[in-house]
Motif scaffolding. Structure first.
Motif, PDB file in Angstrom:
ATOM      1  N   LEU A 137       0.830  -1.207   0.000  1.00 14.48           N
ATOM      2  CA  LEU A 137       0.000   0.000   0.000  1.00 14.48           C
ATOM      3  C   LEU A 137       0.865   1.258   0.000  1.00 14.48           C
ATOM      4  CD1 LEU A 137      -2.812  -1.086   2.485  1.00 14.48           C
ATOM      5  CD2 LEU A 137      -3.036  -0.762   0.020  1.00 14.48           C
ATOM      6  N   LYS A 138       1.947   1.244   0.780  1.00 17.98           N
ATOM      7  CA  LYS A 138       2.814   2.419   0.803  1.00 17.98           C
ATOM      8  C   LYS A 138       3.555   2.583  -0.525  1.00 17.98           C
ATOM      9  CE  LYS A 138       4.583   4.021   4.502  1.00 17.98           C
ATOM     10  NZ  LYS A 138       5.412   4.315   5.687  1.00 17.98           N
ATOM     11  N   ALA A 139       3.929   1.465  -1.142  1.00 15.97           N
ATOM     12  CA  ALA A 139       4.583   1.534  -2.457  1.00 15.97           C
ATOM     13  C   ALA A 139       3.642   2.094  -3.508  1.00 15.97           C
ATOM     14  CB  ALA A 139       5.080   0.152  -2.864  1.00 15.97           C
ATOM     15  N   ALA A 140       2.332   1.900  -3.314  1.00 17.63           N
ATOM     16  CA  ALA A 140       1.330   2.430  -4.249  1.00 17.63           C
ATOM     17  C   ALA A 140       1.019   3.899  -3.984  1.00 17.63           C
ATOM     18  CB  ALA A 140       0.052   1.604  -4.157  1.00 17.63           C
ATOM     19  N   GLY A 141       1.691   4.486  -2.983  1.00 12.36           N
ATOM     20  CA  GLY A 141       1.494   5.899  -2.701  1.00 12.36           C
ATOM     21  C   GLY A 141       0.413   6.198  -1.689  1.00 12.36           C
ATOM     22  N   CYS A 142       0.036   5.218  -0.883  1.00 11.95           N
ATOM     23  CA  CYS A 142      -1.024   5.424   0.110  1.00 11.95           C
ATOM     24  C   CYS A 142      -0.452   6.084   1.364  1.00 11.95           C
ATOM     25  CB  CYS A 142      -1.685   4.096   0.479  1.00 11.95           C
ATOM     26  SG  CYS A 142      -2.505   3.272  -0.901  1.00 11.95           S
ATOM     27  N   ASP A 143      -0.962   7.265   1.698  1.00 12.22           N
ATOM     28  CA  ASP A 143      -0.543   7.913   2.941  1.00 12.22           C
ATOM     29  C   ASP A 143      -1.646   7.910   3.985  1.00 12.22           C
ATOM     30  OD1 ASP A 143      -2.264   9.748   1.841  1.00 12.22           O
ATOM     31  OD2 ASP A 143      -0.800  11.384   1.723  1.00 12.22           O
ATOM     32  N   ARG A 144      -2.792   7.305   3.637  1.00  9.57           N
ATOM     33  CA  ARG A 144      -3.889   7.082   4.570  1.00  9.57           C
ATOM     34  C   ARG A 144      -4.434   5.682   4.294  1.00  9.57           C
ATOM     35  NH1 ARG A 144      -6.622  11.874   1.842  1.00  9.57           N
ATOM     36  NH2 ARG A 144      -5.103  11.056   0.356  1.00  9.57           N
ATOM     37  N   ILE A 145      -4.730   4.958   5.343  1.00 10.84           N
ATOM     38  CA  ILE A 145      -5.159   3.567   5.185  1.00 10.84           C
ATOM     39  C   ILE A 145      -6.358   3.298   6.089  1.00 10.84           C
ATOM     40  CG2 ILE A 145      -4.514   1.133   5.489  1.00 10.84           C
ATOM     41  CD1 ILE A 145      -1.617   1.961   4.827  1.00 10.84           C
ATOM     42  N   LEU A 146      -7.391   2.719   5.492  1.00  4.96           N
ATOM     43  CA  LEU A 146      -8.564   2.268   6.233  1.00  4.96           C
ATOM     44  C   LEU A 146      -8.421   0.778   6.492  1.00  4.96           C
ATOM     45  CD1 LEU A 146     -11.502   2.627   7.334  1.00  4.96           C
ATOM     46  CD2 LEU A 146     -12.286   2.060   5.009  1.00  4.96           C
ATOM     47  N   VAL A 147      -8.454   0.375   7.758  1.00  2.00           N
ATOM     48  CA  VAL A 147      -8.322  -1.027   8.146  1.00  2.00           C
ATOM     49  C   VAL A 147      -9.714  -1.586   8.414  1.00  2.00           C
ATOM     50  CG1 VAL A 147      -7.248  -2.665   9.722  1.00  2.00           C
ATOM     51  CG2 VAL A 147      -6.084  -0.503   9.178  1.00  2.00           C
ATOM     52  N   VAL A 148     -10.054  -2.665   7.710  1.00  2.00           N
ATOM     53  CA  VAL A 148     -11.387  -3.260   7.819  1.00  2.00           C
ATOM     54  C   VAL A 148     -11.257  -4.712   8.265  1.00  2.00           C
ATOM     55  CG1 VAL A 148     -13.608  -3.646   6.680  1.00  2.00           C
ATOM     56  CG2 VAL A 148     -12.118  -1.786   5.907  1.00  2.00           C
ATOM     57  N   PRO A 149     -11.280  -4.983   9.563  1.00  2.00           N
ATOM     58  CA  PRO A 149     -11.336  -6.377  10.019  1.00  2.00           C
ATOM     59  C   PRO A 149     -12.676  -6.977   9.605  1.00  2.00           C
ATOM     60  CG  PRO A 149     -10.620  -4.898  11.792  1.00  2.00           C
ATOM     61  CD  PRO A 149     -11.166  -4.044  10.697  1.00  2.00           C
ATOM     62  N   LEU A 150     -12.641  -8.142   8.991  1.00  2.00           N
ATOM     63  CA  LEU A 150     -13.866  -8.747   8.458  1.00  2.00           C
ATOM     64  C   LEU A 150     -14.590  -9.563   9.524  1.00  2.00           C
ATOM     65  CD1 LEU A 150     -12.586  -9.688   4.898  1.00  2.00           C
ATOM     66  CD2 LEU A 150     -14.192  -7.869   5.519  1.00  2.00           C
ATOM     67  N   PHE A 151     -14.734  -8.959  10.703  1.00  2.00           N
ATOM     68  CA  PHE A 151     -15.471  -9.561  11.807  1.00  2.00           C
ATOM     69  C   PHE A 151     -16.685  -8.672  12.073  1.00  2.00           C
ATOM     70  CE2 PHE A 151     -10.818  -9.962  12.926  1.00  2.00           C
ATOM     71  CZ  PHE A 151     -10.661 -11.219  12.350  1.00  2.00           C
ATOM     72  N   PRO A 152     -17.879  -9.082  11.662  1.00  2.00           N
ATOM     73  CA  PRO A 152     -19.045  -8.201  11.811  1.00  2.00           C
ATOM     74  C   PRO A 152     -19.303  -7.773  13.245  1.00  2.00           C
ATOM     75  CG  PRO A 152     -19.551 -10.039  10.352  1.00  2.00           C
ATOM     76  CD  PRO A 152     -18.227 -10.335  10.967  1.00  2.00           C
ATOM     77  N   GLN A 153     -19.127  -8.705  14.186  1.00  2.00           N
ATOM     78  CA  GLN A 153     -19.356  -8.410  15.597  1.00  2.00           C
ATOM     79  C   GLN A 153     -18.000  -8.189  16.278  1.00  2.00           C
ATOM     80  OE1 GLN A 153     -20.594 -11.323  14.100  1.00  2.00           O
ATOM     81  NE2 GLN A 153     -22.523 -10.322  13.593  1.00  2.00           N
ATOM     82  N   TYR A 154     -17.883  -7.103  17.033  1.00  2.00           N
ATOM     83  CA  TYR A 154     -16.627  -6.797  17.705  1.00  2.00           C
ATOM     84  C   TYR A 154     -16.341  -7.796  18.823  1.00  2.00           C
ATOM     85  CZ  TYR A 154     -13.119  -4.547  20.603  1.00  2.00           C
ATOM     86  OH  TYR A 154     -11.988  -4.297  21.322  1.00  2.00           O
ATOM     87  N   SER A 155     -15.104  -8.227  18.891  1.00  2.00           N
ATOM     88  CA  SER A 155     -14.627  -8.968  20.062  1.00  2.00           C
ATOM     89  C   SER A 155     -13.170  -8.600  20.282  1.00  2.00           C
ATOM     90  CB  SER A 155     -14.762 -10.484  19.875  1.00  2.00           C
ATOM     91  OG  SER A 155     -13.822 -10.961  18.934  1.00  2.00           O
ATOM     92  N   ALA A 156     -12.762  -8.583  21.536  1.00  2.00           N
ATOM     93  CA  ALA A 156     -11.367  -8.286  21.838  1.00  2.00           C
ATOM     94  C   ALA A 156     -10.445  -9.347  21.255  1.00  2.00           C
ATOM     95  CB  ALA A 156     -11.165  -8.176  23.352  1.00  2.00           C
TER      96      ALA A 156
END
Length: 370
Positions: A137-156
């Protein structure tokens, strides 16, 4: 040596991009005991996953579990391993590819470059890893990144564990990107509609059951008392899905699977519930797993084989495991909308060619090489 990771060469005038990092839990590299042992050693060493005193757990993990469990688990993985490898990894990679295509078209419709938001995939444990995804992502020039864990329900033990690893890696960067995270999407309308569409499509092909079981991954009961919202979010997803399907309370039941160890976990347990339903004369049961967006060991082997055998063995007549969302178009469309909603404020047209050229000229005037 500074201790920081090497940064990709900075190119003045190059448009900056916004990255999207999809994350899932992980999978062994192969359905073999050594590969499963490596995977379990990393997974079960995470303090987010097992919350008992570290010294005691280390003795149990290395003295017992990693000596016995890998061979048994490898046999289970072998039963579901496909021609393209791990089902979880295969589905996750396809989701990444489809999201990139759908998102690119959406961006184009908004008057933005279709390649403004590259998408990468990382697993919390195993491969592909977080460092490689960030490097791309950084090599593609991304200086902002959205992280999307594919867990619909939150758990620690899943969501927070994934984000821990992201932030730990970010600490090693000299140029840390702007980071946003999606902590859950248990009540996202697009996700719920995609679940309902998946169930309805299955019923159109195979008929309806006498009862629908919504099985979520289990967690130790104590985490509910400690403030983890997982149990509540599972029940909210179930209520919303039932409403979307037009089900009455007596037509579905919420259960929890994958219990590990002897401690009490969230109840009711999936297998015990299925056995009870069979003894009560329920002929056909369908099981859907809303907490998993991709089919994996827990859905294909545990539900599709072990729980099915338990239900039929207790007198049940017919058992159906409804596939996860996987690559279903309505789910990918929902994922696109979820990503776009969380990229608000970051999506803007890049500078035009003349602006980029001027930026480059100014930089070179001040001694920059590129």
């Amino acid at each position: 040596m500074s201790g920081f990771l090497a940064e990709p060469p900075w190119k003045h005038g190059e448009p900056r991009r916004v990255g999207v990092l999809l994350m899932n839990l992980g999978t062994p590299d192969a359905p073999t005991a050594p590969a499963v042992r490596r995977y379990l050693a990393e997974f079960l060493s995470d303090r987010r996953v097992v919350e008992i005193p570290a010294f005691l757990w280390k003795l149990i993990l290395h003295g017992v579990i990693l000596r016995t469990r890998p061979a048994r688990s490898a046999k289970k993985y072998a039963m579901i391993w496909g021609a393209d490898g791990s089902p979880l990894l295969a589905h996750s990679q396809k989701q990444k590819t489809l999201l990139m295509g759908y998102l690119g078209q959406k961006l184009k419709d908004l008057g933005l470059p279709s390649d403004l938001a590259p998408v990468e995939l990382a697993m919390r444990y195993g491969n592909p890893g977080i460092p490689e995804a960030f490097r791309k992502l950084k090599a593609a020039g991304c200086d902002r990144i959205l992280v999307v864990p594919l867990f619909p329900q939150y758990s620690a033990s899943a969501t927070a564990a994934a984000l821990d690893a992201v932030f730990a890696h970010a600490q090693r960067m000299r140029r840390m990107p702007g980071l946003r995270t999606v902590d859950c999407f248990h009540d996202d309308p697009g996700y719920v509609r995609a679940l309902a569409r998946s169930v309805n499509d299955y019923w159109m092909r195979h008929g309806r059951p006498d009862a629908l079981v919504m099985s979520f991954h289990g967690l130790p009961r104590r985490v509910l008392d400690l403030g983890d919202p997982y149990h509540c979010q599972c029940h909210k997803t179930a209520r919303l899905l039932a409403a979307e399907l037009g089900l009455e309370d007596k037509q579905f039941v919420v259960t929890f699977q994958s219990r590990f160890g002897r401690a009490e976990w969230l109840k009711p347990y999936t297998q015990e519930t299925l056995e009870r339903l069979a003894r009560e004369g329920v002929g056909r049961v369908d099981v859907v797993c809303p907490g998993f967006v991709s089919d994996c060991l827990e859905t294909l082997e545990e539900i599709g084989i072990e729980v099915k055998q338990a239900f039929l063995g207790a007198g049940g007549r017919e058992f159906h495991a409804i596939p996860c969302l996987n690559e279903q178009p309505q789910w990918i469309a929902a994922l696109v909308e979820l990503v776009l909603a969380n990229l608000q404020g970051w999506l803007a047209p890049p500078p035009d060619a003349s602006e980029r050229e001027m930026t480059l000229m100014r930089a070179k005037t001040m001694g920059a090489r590129q």
